[in-house]
Design a protein around this motif. Structure first.
Motif, mmCIF file in Angstrom:
data_model
loop_
_atom_site.group_PDB
_atom_site.id
_atom_site.type_symbol
_atom_site.label_atom_id
_atom_site.label_comp_id
_atom_site.label_asym_id
_atom_site.label_seq_id
_atom_site.Cartn_x
_atom_site.Cartn_y
_atom_site.Cartn_z
ATOM 1 N N ASP A 20 0.819 -1.208 0.000
ATOM 2 C CA ASP A 20 0.000 0.000 0.000
ATOM 3 C C ASP A 20 0.859 1.268 0.000
ATOM 4 O O ASP A 20 1.796 1.379 0.784
ATOM 5 N N THR A 22 0.284 4.451 0.903
ATOM 6 C CA THR A 22 0.282 5.257 2.128
ATOM 7 C C THR A 22 1.196 4.630 3.172
ATOM 8 O O THR A 22 1.976 5.316 3.834
ATOM 9 N N MET A 46 -6.130 12.562 4.694
ATOM 10 C CA MET A 46 -6.771 11.372 5.216
ATOM 11 C C MET A 46 -7.196 11.645 6.652
ATOM 12 O O MET A 46 -6.527 12.393 7.367
ATOM 13 N N SER A 47 -8.277 11.032 7.050
ATOM 14 C CA SER A 47 -8.732 11.220 8.423
ATOM 15 C C SER A 47 -7.812 10.495 9.388
ATOM 16 O O SER A 47 -7.110 9.565 9.004
ATOM 17 N N ALA A 50 -8.407 6.804 9.483
ATOM 18 C CA ALA A 50 -7.847 6.102 8.326
ATOM 19 C C ALA A 50 -6.347 5.866 8.529
ATOM 20 O O ALA A 50 -5.822 4.786 8.237
ATOM 21 N N ILE A 51 -5.669 6.889 9.032
ATOM 22 C CA ILE A 51 -4.239 6.748 9.303
ATOM 23 C C ILE A 51 -4.006 5.688 10.382
ATOM 24 O O ILE A 51 -3.120 4.834 10.249
ATOM 25 N N SER A 52 -4.838 5.742 11.405
ATOM 26 C CA SER A 52 -4.693 4.747 12.486
ATOM 27 C C SER A 52 -4.823 3.330 11.960
ATOM 28 O O SER A 52 -4.143 2.412 12.418
ATOM 29 N N LYS A 53 -5.713 3.173 10.998
ATOM 30 C CA LYS A 53 -5.912 1.843 10.420
ATOM 31 C C LYS A 53 -4.628 1.359 9.741
ATOM 32 O O LYS A 53 -4.211 0.208 9.920
ATOM 33 N N HIS A 54 -4.013 2.248 8.973
ATOM 34 C CA HIS A 54 -2.747 1.895 8.324
ATOM 35 C C HIS A 54 -1.670 1.564 9.356
ATOM 36 O O HIS A 54 -0.906 0.619 9.202
#
Lengths: 126, 173
Positions: A20, A22, A46-47, A50-54
């Motif tokens: 990915d 990002t 990005m929210s 969303a960043i936390s998910k990555h």
């Protein structure tokens, strides 16, 4: 055996996490030093969730670590799995480069004897 | 650029590309990669003696080989062919095996688990042939494979720059 299995899964997880853009950008940013999540999020449109998910994917793959000591829990690169993945690719490249070196030599021999055998059919151009 | 195909090679960040221009026509290059007598002369790293034990050039067929190092250590490996378009394109899955062709770990490096899909292409220009091999690690299950194939666009993003940065960092470890 169990140990080896872990390694397989580790390498797979590393490559999947790297797939990915990002996440690769995050890793590249972390290569220059540990940083906070909000700082990490800045360059991306990005929210935070969303960043936390990555970050979670990267953490699960063992590619980053979150500090416990400070309140802002800095992210830092965990280098080992990346190094393994990189070594692995490099080893493969080496294998092929060496084989191709040999192939070059072999072709030279082959064409030399071919041209002796059937000179008129030799289509080699210099 | 051709329209995007559903092959993996164009679309993964983790692919490895080895390319070389050989001073030989394409037909001959194709033979050196598909005929046992030729393969035994060059296949494998420097100093290794390679032997071809089986080579069935058809989709699903296998190329089983062994390589002996000067110190006597021996390793076995195989390719299983997926796509054969002579003399242009050869797709195979490469892995380490035992003498019977059963998949194994890398004999000298237990951390070497994955199967690799290799796609070799042969392009001729005025008697010289560019051989390109693109390699991607593949996983056993379809969904894991999908992760790679759907993975981001290596070329478009300039991931190379990112990777350089990481490389430099890794070199300091």
């Amino acid at each position: 055996m169990v140990q080896q299995h872990t390694s397989t899964e580790q390498l797979n997880a590393t490559f999947a996490a790297l797939a990915d853009p990002t996440r690769r950008a995050i890793l590249a940013r972390l290569a220059s030093g540990e940083t906070s999540v909000s700082e990490l999020a800045e360059p991306f449109e990005m929210s935070m969730p969303a960043i936390s998910k990555h970050l979670k994917v990267l953490q699960r793959a063992g590619l980053i670590e979150r500090g416990r000591e400070a309140q802002w829990r800095p992210c830092r690169l965990a280098a080992r799995p990346l190094k393994d993945a990189s070594d692995w690719l490099e080893h493969y490249r080496q294998f092929w480069e060496e084989a191709f070196d040999r192939l070059e030599d072999y072709l030279r021999e082959l064409q030399k004897s071919e041209s002796k055998k059937k000179e008129h059919k030799n289509g080699r151009k210099k | 650029m051709a329209a995007r195909s559903n092959t993996a090679a164009e679309s993964t960040a983790c692919e490895l590309v080895v390319t070389r221009i050989f001073d030989a026509p394409r037909e001959l290059m194709w033979k050196t990669l598909t005929v046992p007598e030729h393969l035994e002369h060059w296949w494998g790293p420097k100093g290794m003696t390679s032997r071809v034990h089986q080579l069935e050039l058809r989709p699903g067929g296998a190329f089983l080989y062994s390589q002996r190092a000067p110190d006597g250590r021996e390793m076995w490996g195989k390719w299983v062919y997926r796509e054969i378009v002579a003399p242009e394109r050869l797709v195979f899955v490469s892995s380490f095996t035992d003498e019977k062709g059963n998949l194994t770990r890398h004999p000298f490096e237990p951390n070497w688990p994955l199967e690799i899909q290799g796609t070799s292409t042969f392009a001729e220009d005025r008697g010289r042939t560019t051989v390109t091999v693109r390699m991607v690690p593949i996983n056993a299950t379809a969904s894991e494979e999908q992760t790679f194939f759907d993975g981001s666009k290596f070329m478009e993003e300039g991931f190379a720059g990112t990777w350089d940065k990481l490389d430099k960092y890794l070199a300091t470890l």
